[in-house]
Design a protein around this motif. Structure first.
Motif, PDB file in Angstrom:
ATOM      1  N   ARG A 176       0.703  -1.499  -0.224  1.00 22.13           N
ATOM      2  CA  ARG A 176       0.131  -0.031  -0.321  1.00 22.13           C
ATOM      3  C   ARG A 176       0.915   1.116  -0.130  1.00 22.13           C
ATOM      4  O   ARG A 176       1.962   1.700   0.513  1.00 22.13           O
ATOM      5  N   ILE A 177       0.464   2.337  -0.822  1.00 24.99           N
ATOM      6  CA  ILE A 177       1.512   3.190  -1.218  1.00 24.99           C
ATOM      7  C   ILE A 177       0.462   4.654  -0.923  1.00 24.99           C
ATOM      8  O   ILE A 177      -0.753   4.537  -1.030  1.00 24.99           O
ATOM      9  N   ASP A 219       2.023   1.461   3.157  1.00 27.04           N
ATOM     10  CA  ASP A 219       3.805   0.546   3.104  1.00 27.04           C
ATOM     11  C   ASP A 219       4.758   1.389   3.474  1.00 27.04           C
ATOM     12  O   ASP A 219       6.548   1.417   3.290  1.00 27.04           O
ATOM     13  N   TYR A 220       4.058   2.564   2.075  1.00 32.66           N
ATOM     14  CA  TYR A 220       5.650   3.142   1.543  1.00 32.66           C
ATOM     15  C   TYR A 220       4.664   4.640   1.423  1.00 32.66           C
ATOM     16  O   TYR A 220       3.342   4.870   1.100  1.00 32.66           O
ATOM     17  N   LEU A 221       5.505   6.105   1.655  1.00 31.73           N
ATOM     18  CA  LEU A 221       5.043   7.022   1.221  1.00 31.73           C
ATOM     19  C   LEU A 221       6.288   7.924  -0.126  1.00 31.73           C
ATOM     20  O   LEU A 221       7.186   7.522  -0.184  1.00 31.73           O
ATOM     21  N   LEU A 222       5.385   8.522  -0.727  1.00 32.65           N
ATOM     22  CA  LEU A 222       6.032   9.079  -1.853  1.00 32.65           C
ATOM     23  C   LEU A 222       6.030  10.525  -1.434  1.00 32.65           C
ATOM     24  O   LEU A 222       4.303  10.912  -1.829  1.00 32.65           O
ATOM     25  N   GLU A 223       6.881  11.286  -1.602  1.00 32.26           N
ATOM     26  CA  GLU A 223       6.785  13.448  -1.087  1.00 32.26           C
ATOM     27  C   GLU A 223       7.611  13.332  -2.157  1.00 32.26           C
ATOM     28  O   GLU A 223       9.147  12.651  -2.994  1.00 32.26           O
ATOM     29  N   GLY A 224       7.669  14.657  -2.773  1.00 32.84           N
ATOM     30  CA  GLY A 224       8.136  15.919  -3.555  1.00 32.84           C
ATOM     31  C   GLY A 224       7.885  16.998  -3.926  1.00 32.84           C
ATOM     32  O   GLY A 224       6.902  17.740  -3.321  1.00 32.84           O
ATOM     33  N   SER A 225       7.779  17.626  -5.403  1.00 36.01           N
ATOM     34  CA  SER A 225       8.238  18.972  -5.130  1.00 36.01           C
ATOM     35  C   SER A 225       7.818  18.788  -6.972  1.00 36.01           C
ATOM     36  O   SER A 225       8.400  18.149  -7.544  1.00 36.01           O
ATOM     37  N   GLN A 226       7.008  19.846  -6.955  1.00 32.93           N
ATOM     38  CA  GLN A 226       7.726  20.436  -8.367  1.00 32.93           C
ATOM     39  C   GLN A 226       7.783  22.006  -8.387  1.00 32.93           C
ATOM     40  O   GLN A 226       7.477  23.040  -7.617  1.00 32.93           O
ATOM     41  N   GLN A 227       8.295  22.040 -10.234  1.00 31.03           N
ATOM     42  CA  GLN A 227       8.815  23.966  -9.824  1.00 31.03           C
ATOM     43  C   GLN A 227       8.927  23.915 -11.531  1.00 31.03           C
ATOM     44  O   GLN A 227       9.113  23.185 -12.485  1.00 31.03           O
ATOM     45  N   LYS A 228       7.900  25.184 -11.889  1.00 33.65           N
ATOM     46  CA  LYS A 228       8.318  25.277 -13.487  1.00 33.65           C
ATOM     47  C   LYS A 228       8.724  26.731 -13.215  1.00 33.65           C
ATOM     48  O   LYS A 228       8.247  27.854 -13.110  1.00 33.65           O
ATOM     49  N   LEU A 254       9.815   6.535   0.462  1.00 36.56           N
ATOM     50  CA  LEU A 254      10.140   6.682   1.973  1.00 36.56           C
ATOM     51  C   LEU A 254       9.773   4.992   2.685  1.00 36.56           C
ATOM     52  O   LEU A 254       8.238   4.631   2.234  1.00 36.56           O
ATOM     53  N   ASN A 255      10.058   4.816   3.473  1.00 33.62           N
ATOM     54  CA  ASN A 255       9.460   3.402   3.999  1.00 33.62           C
ATOM     55  C   ASN A 255       8.270   3.966   4.929  1.00 33.62           C
ATOM     56  O   ASN A 255       9.336   4.371   5.986  1.00 33.62           O
ATOM     57  N   ALA A 256       7.400   3.653   5.042  1.00 32.27           N
ATOM     58  CA  ALA A 256       6.235   4.432   6.303  1.00 32.27           C
ATOM     59  C   ALA A 256       6.233   3.922   7.477  1.00 32.27           C
ATOM     60  O   ALA A 256       6.117   3.801   8.425  1.00 32.27           O
ATOM     61  N   HIS A 257       6.844   1.978   7.676  1.00 40.16           N
ATOM     62  CA  HIS A 257       7.083   1.624   8.731  1.00 40.16           C
ATOM     63  C   HIS A 257       8.203   2.467   9.881  1.00 40.16           C
ATOM     64  O   HIS A 257       8.125   2.494  11.154  1.00 40.16           O
TER      65      HIS A 257
END
Length: 556
Positions: free
Chosen positions: A169-170, A233-242, A254-257
């Motif tokens: 699960r993400i 189980d996992y997280l995806l984080e990030g940023s965007q820049q135009k 990231l490993n959420a555990h």
């Protein structure tokens, strides 16, 4: 005449105290020492009650599961969510009050501030009288406040996330926008939303719905806490820049555990490469957990990105103001999207939603609602022709089928949309409507439960639809319970509430609920209800509904 709280026998009160909080074991309420109620889900309160019954002892997971869910099958996720909810309410980030004992269970450490100091003088030597007096005063404050709260208050509840499979699960968190000047907000949530949709379609992960994962926007990322709250189980984080015609995207998995970093990367491309960047991130995620995704990369297309941007701006207007004016802005932005790229699906999806909304509520675009639905269907069909794999194109077509009374076509179209984006909880929950009209009530209830499972912080209307489904089953006590789980019952839902009270024979409550609905819909009547629903509802259910509306006092 003034209201007074009921008298309380303080001597018989049972309380457990810990760092700034008191738990009332009889009524299962958590309070601060000042007597202020602390929000806790009902199931979380049950878990805390089970732990409080054995303070200082290790209570196994099996024992807790049996105490809280004796006749219901749930996974460990439900218990994990309750523990996370309790810790959040107590501010127990260090897991001192509610302690985890790996492979053994949990322990509630009452008065941990005393227990944490090995050199502290035992309370019996400090003086029983002072301690007893303090406990008595705290209990008095809290119990009086509890009585007042019980007299005036209401309970809030939200379902814990449920695992529907063994797939990882993400949660994809909202990406931070690092753009400046006129570029701020240009892409809105396009990057993260695209990853959610495409990753869910791959069937590689169970992907949490955006409604829940985006709620952490603007907060520091605590991977363990978010992981516990969403059951992932996992997280995806990030940023965007135009920056002009360039797009810079950073992403980290990231490993959420345990909060450890699994992978990170930065992409610096032309703005038209948005969809290529999304696909590369998805492939990398899949590789990192050993589940490779093989499919061709999309083509770079700046015009398509512009069309997507315009439609997002339109939907943002209806999100802020779901009115005729907001819908008009959705229609205008969708026209701009079509002009920007007539070969992409986005503008046509927006137009389809605008005409569908107008047909149901305002009749501004077309004086004839049937004609508006017809126009909406044409735009939806155009979107599907251009992008047969776009779940939202099938979603809006399914809604139009439903409102046109084409129930079997609606069910089939919803099934296609769900297959294309299994993480879209709104599509899953929405698919319950035609199933209810078709008399397939248990299937509708299962769909709504699935939607709640992938969207732990789901909107209130899921409970509304659950209430409707349970009314159809003639389980009206359960239907009323479902409706009361809404944080606030909107005026539109009071018609359903009136029908449920009528089902239970509650004349006064049914009449009062219908009166709330009629304040915003003063022209409603039995004849209008019959005309609205006769294309969709089968005869027994429709006649039962009409009977309940008459019981509530709806004019003919």
């Amino acid at each position: 005449m003034s209201r007074t709280a009921p008298e309380i026998d303080l001597k018989s009160a049972e309380t457990i105290t810990f760092r700034g909080f008191v738990f009332l074991t009889k009524c299962k309420e958590l309070r601060t020492v000042e007597g202020k109620a602390v929000n806790l889900r009902s199931q979380s309160a049950e878990v805390l009650s089970a732990l409080a019954a054995r303070p200082g002892e290790i209570v196994s997971k099996d024992a807790l599961m049996q105490a809280v869910w004796p006749d219901t099958f749930v996974t460990d996720d439900s218990l994990t969510q309750c523990i996370a909810d309790i810790r959040r309410a107590l501010g127990d980030d260090a897991h001192v009050i509610v302690q985890t004992l790996p492979k053994r269970g949990y322990r509630l450490n009452a008065d941990p501030s005393d227990a944490a100091d090995p050199n502290a003088v035992p309370s019996t030597k400090r003086g029983k009288t002072r301690t007893s007096r303090r406990s008595f005063i705290l209990a008095a404050i809290v119990l009086v406040a509890a009585a007042i709260g019980a007299y005036f208050g209401v309970e809030t509840w939200r379902a814990a996330p449920v695992r529907s499979s063994d797939m990882p699960r993400i949660a994809i968190l909202a990406f931070n926008d690092m753009s400046t000047g006129a570029d701020v907000g240009y892409l809105s949530d396009a990057v993260a939303e695209g990853i959610i949709t495409e990753l869910a379609r791959s069937k590689t992960y169970t992907v949490i719905a955006r409604n829940s994962s985006f709620r952490y926007r603007g907060h520091p990322t605590d991977a363990r806490q978010i992981g516990e709250e969403l059951g992932v189980d996992y997280l995806l984080e990030g940023s965007q820049q135009k920056i002009g015609d360039r797009l810079k995207v950073t992403a980290q998995l990231l490993n959420a555990h345990d909060g450890s970093h699994v992978w990170a990367n930065t992409y610096n491309r032309e703005i038209g490469d948005l969809f290529v960047v999304q696909e590369e991130i998805i492939r990398t995620l899949a590789d990192r957990v050993g589940r490779r995704i093989e499919r061709p990369l999309p083509q770079s297309d700046a015009a398509q990105v512009s069309a997507l941007r315009y439609v997002q701006m339109g939907f943002a207007e209806t999100d802020k103001d779901f009115s005729a004016a907001g819908n008009e802005l959705l229609w205008q932005f969708s026209l701009k999207a079509v002009e920007a790229d007539p070969d992409s699906q986005y503008g046509y999806i927006g137009m389809a939603f605008a005409y569908r909304n107008d047909a149901l509520f305002w009749h501004k675009q077309e004086n004839n609602p049937d004609e508006a639905l017809k126009r909406g269907a044409e735009y939806a069909d155009k979107a599907i022709l251009l992008a047969p794999d776009d779940a939202n194109a099938h979603y809006v077509r399914a809604k139009i089928h439903t409102e046109a009374g084409e129930i079997e076509q609606a069910i089939a179209r919803y099934d296609q949309a769900i297959a294309l984006n299994p993480s879209a909880s709104n599509i899953l929950a929405g698919s319950g409507s035609p199933l209810i009209f078709a008399g397939r009530i248990d299937e509708a209830i299962d769909r709504i439960k699935q939607a709640m499972g992938i969207d732990p912080f789901h909107p209130d209307w899921y409970h509304w639809d659950m209430g409707w489904a349970l009314w159809e089953k003639n389980d009206c006590e359960a239907a009323l319970t479902a409706m009361r789980k809404m944080s606030r019952i909107p005026s539109g839902a009071h018609r359903m509430l009136a029908g449920i009270h009528a089902c239970l024979g509650n004349k006064r409550e049914a009449t009062e609920a219908l009166a709330v609905f009629l304040k915003d819909s003063p022209g409603d009547s039995i004849s209008k209800q019959r005309k609205q629903w006769e294309k969709m509802w089968t005869a027994p259910s429709l006649e039962r509904w009409i009977g309940h509306m008459r019981f509530a006092g709806l004019p003919e």
